[in-house]
Design an enzyme around this catalytic site. Structure first.
Site, PDB file in Angstrom:
ATOM      1  N   PHE A  86       0.868  -1.190   0.000  1.00 25.16           N
ATOM      2  CA  PHE A  86       0.000   0.000   0.000  1.00 25.16           C
ATOM      3  C   PHE A  86       0.896   1.229   0.000  1.00 25.16           C
ATOM      4  CE2 PHE A  86      -2.457   3.553   1.337  1.00 25.16           C
ATOM      5  CZ  PHE A  86      -3.668   3.358   0.682  1.00 25.16           C
ATOM      6  N   ASP A  96       9.484   2.917   1.672  1.00 29.46           N
ATOM      7  CA  ASP A  96       8.301   3.709   2.011  1.00 29.46           C
ATOM      8  C   ASP A  96       8.074   3.586   3.516  1.00 29.46           C
ATOM      9  OD1 ASP A  96       5.859   4.825   2.498  1.00 29.46           O
ATOM     10  OD2 ASP A  96       4.844   3.912   0.789  1.00 29.46           O
ATOM     11  N   LYS A 125       2.821  11.137   7.016  1.00 27.55           N
ATOM     12  CA  LYS A 125       2.003  10.953   8.218  1.00 27.55           C
ATOM     13  C   LYS A 125       2.545  11.686   9.452  1.00 27.55           C
ATOM     14  CE  LYS A 125      -0.011   6.518   6.801  1.00 27.55           C
ATOM     15  NZ  LYS A 125      -1.382   6.807   6.434  1.00 27.55           N
TER      16      LYS A 125
HETATM   17  N1  PLP Z   1       2.648   4.801   1.949  1.00 26.59           N
HETATM   18  C1  PLP Z   1       2.275   4.049   2.993  1.00 26.59           C
HETATM   19  C2  PLP Z   1       3.171   2.962   3.463  1.00 26.59           C
HETATM   20  C3  PLP Z   1       1.053   4.279   3.623  1.00 26.59           C
HETATM   21  O1  PLP Z   1       0.690   3.522   4.659  1.00 26.59           O
HETATM   22  C4  PLP Z   1       0.233   5.322   3.162  1.00 26.59           C
HETATM   23  C5  PLP Z   1      -1.074   5.597   3.798  1.00 26.59           C
HETATM   24  O2  PLP Z   1      -1.602   4.827   4.542  1.00 26.59           O
HETATM   25  C6  PLP Z   1       0.669   6.086   2.058  1.00 26.59           C
HETATM   26  C7  PLP Z   1       1.889   5.807   1.494  1.00 26.59           C
HETATM   27  C8  PLP Z   1      -0.193   7.191   1.503  1.00 26.59           C
HETATM   28  O3  PLP Z   1      -0.225   8.277   2.351  1.00 26.59           O
HETATM   29  P1  PLP Z   1      -1.358   9.402   2.178  1.00 26.59           P
HETATM   30  O4  PLP Z   1      -2.652   8.789   2.584  1.00 26.59           O
HETATM   31  O5  PLP Z   1      -0.916  10.514   3.086  1.00 26.59           O
HETATM   32  O6  PLP Z   1      -1.341   9.793   0.737  1.00 26.59           O
END
Ligand code: PLP
Length: 422
Positions: free
Chosen positions: A142, A227, A256
């Site tokens: 994700f 990530d 986040k």
């Molecule tokens: N990358 C990871 C690992 C995530 O868990 C998330 C969101 O849950 C994102 C990217 C995307 O972040 P955003 O919702 O701020 O676009």
């Protein structure tokens, strides 16, 4: 009289698109690990904004810094310099050990940025033939919701009816180093991965995978792109989840908690040989690197520099893990923990993840299910030991009630807790 929760839910469902399926609770206030609904009922927040609220609701340090900056200057755009971005970039470089950062707003934008930087690096530095760069991604990932990012999602719900998709993202099984090695070819510029798959259900890679991936990326001359949007910034018991195996990726993707749960702040961090490929006009964002975001980010970085939040995640996480392991066999069939972050698989014959979350809600605890029978627990790192115990009691009670309901449905005359607890 204020608007009731039923009315708020009705308003939201009528006027806001149905892209979420929230639990039936309407929150109005938050402080630390606790939130209060419009009817004055308090809940322990064990989702913590999907880890954006690592430092809790209304963290006094973050609020003070944001309030001060709100009064001074909030947005300049990058057409001009501001007096917060430079110091923020330097401090985030110090935290990540990298030479440069590129600030954005949301996690998905930071992932997009990492994808663009990796491709550009592939063409300009590695010499991949034009238009052919590929980035290996992992099944069950994700990384956000943009069209390019969902192009390599393996979740049908996230992708259905959104094609055509962006090519160039071969997928391999998460944590399978041989599969990654076999997928590398002349077009590969990077491997994009989560050091712990958060939305996937707090899926931990096999021991040694992060170190093996680091070695493979170095050997094959490709970028290791971590990530850490959800796993980073203290949640996993270390500053970054990659620290678990003392691994340093080529690009960190952060989001986040970088905005302390009060403002969207994201960034990627890398060395100049990678981020140096970005030149004026080739990438940007109206809000990325604005002074308010940078001021909040600076305070977050300062809070992480002491190590106290990472330590709290480890201490509270150990307590949570011990309690969760005690529930295995009593309706819990799997537990995965890293820092103060747990994936709990429940027996689908007993109840769904959603039902478990509804049971927790009744008992004053907020959590969210994922993939049917898994729930994620990520209380703010400012939670107390008592908070963790309260969560464990609420979980145990919900499972006892579910077993009671199941045995009653079977016509079993003994109470569930009598035969399930020795
Ligand atoms: N990358 C990871 C690992 C995530 O868990 C998330 C969101 O849950 C994102 C990217 C995307 O972040 P955003 O919702 O701020 O676009």
């Amino acid at each position: 009289m204020g608007t009731s929760s039923t009315e708020h839910i009705e308003l939201t469902e009528t006027y806001a698109a149905h892209n979420y399926h929230p639990l039936p609770v309407v929150l109005a206030e938050g402080s630390g690990a606790w939130v209060t609904d419009v009817e004055g009922r308090r809940y322990l927040d064990c989702l913590a904004g999907y880890s954006a609220l690592n430092f809790g609701h209304g963290n006094p340090r973050l609020l003070a810094r944001a309030a001060e900056q709100l009064q001074r200057l909030t947005l300049t755009s990058r057409a001009f310099y501001n007096d917060q971005l430079g110091p923020f970039a330097r401090e985030l470089c110090a935290l990540t050990g990298k030479q440069m950062v590129l600030p954005m707003n949301t996690g998905a934008e930071a992932v997009e940025t990492a994808i663009k930087v990796s491709r550009k690096w592939g063409y300009l530095v590695k010499g991949v033939p034009d238009g052919r760069a590929s980035i290996i991604a992992m099944e069950g990932n994700f990384h956000g919701r943009t069209t390019t990012i969902v192009s390599f999602s393996t979740d049908d719900v996230a992708t259905a009816d959104y094609g055509p998709f962006t090519p160039g993202f071969p997928l391999v099984k998460y944590g399978d180093i041989d599969a990654v090695a076999n997928a590398v070819d002349d077009t590969t510029v990077a491997v994009l991965f989560e050091p712990v798959q958060g939305e996937g259900g707090v899926i931990l890679p096999p021991d040694g995978f992060l170190a093996d991936l680091r070695a493979l990326c170095t050997e094959r001359g490709i970028l290791m792109v971590a990530d850490e949007v959800q796993s980073g910034l203290g949640r996993a018991g270390t500053t970054f989840a990659c620290d678990f195996e003392d691994v340093v990726p080529d690009i960190y993707i952060l989001g986040k908690a970088l905005g302390g749960g009060l403002y969207p702040v994201s960034a990627i961090a890398a060395d100049t040989d990678v981020l140096g490929v970005i030149t004026p006009g080739t990438h940007g964002s109206t809000f990325g690197g604005n002074p308010l975001a940078a001021a909040v980010g600076r305070e977050v970085v300062a809070m992480l520099q002491t190590g106290e939040f990472q330590e709290r995640a480890r201490v509270l996480g150990a307590r949570l893990e011990a309690g969760l392991r005690g529930l295995v066999g009593d309706g819990v069939v799997g537990v995965r923990v890293r820092g103060l972050w747990a994936g709990v698989d429940v027996d689908p014959a007993l109840l769904t993840g959603r039902e478990l979350c509804e049971g927790l809600l009744e008992r004053g605890v907020l959590a969210k299910d994922t993939h049917g029978s898994t729930i994620r627990l990520a209380p703010p790192l400012v939670s107390s030991e008592d908070d963790i115990d309260l969560l464990l009691t609420a979980l145990a009670d919900t499972l006892v009630a579910a077993r009671g309901a199941t045995s009653r449905a079977r016509g079993d005359d003994r109470p569930a807790d009598e035969h399930d607890h020795p």
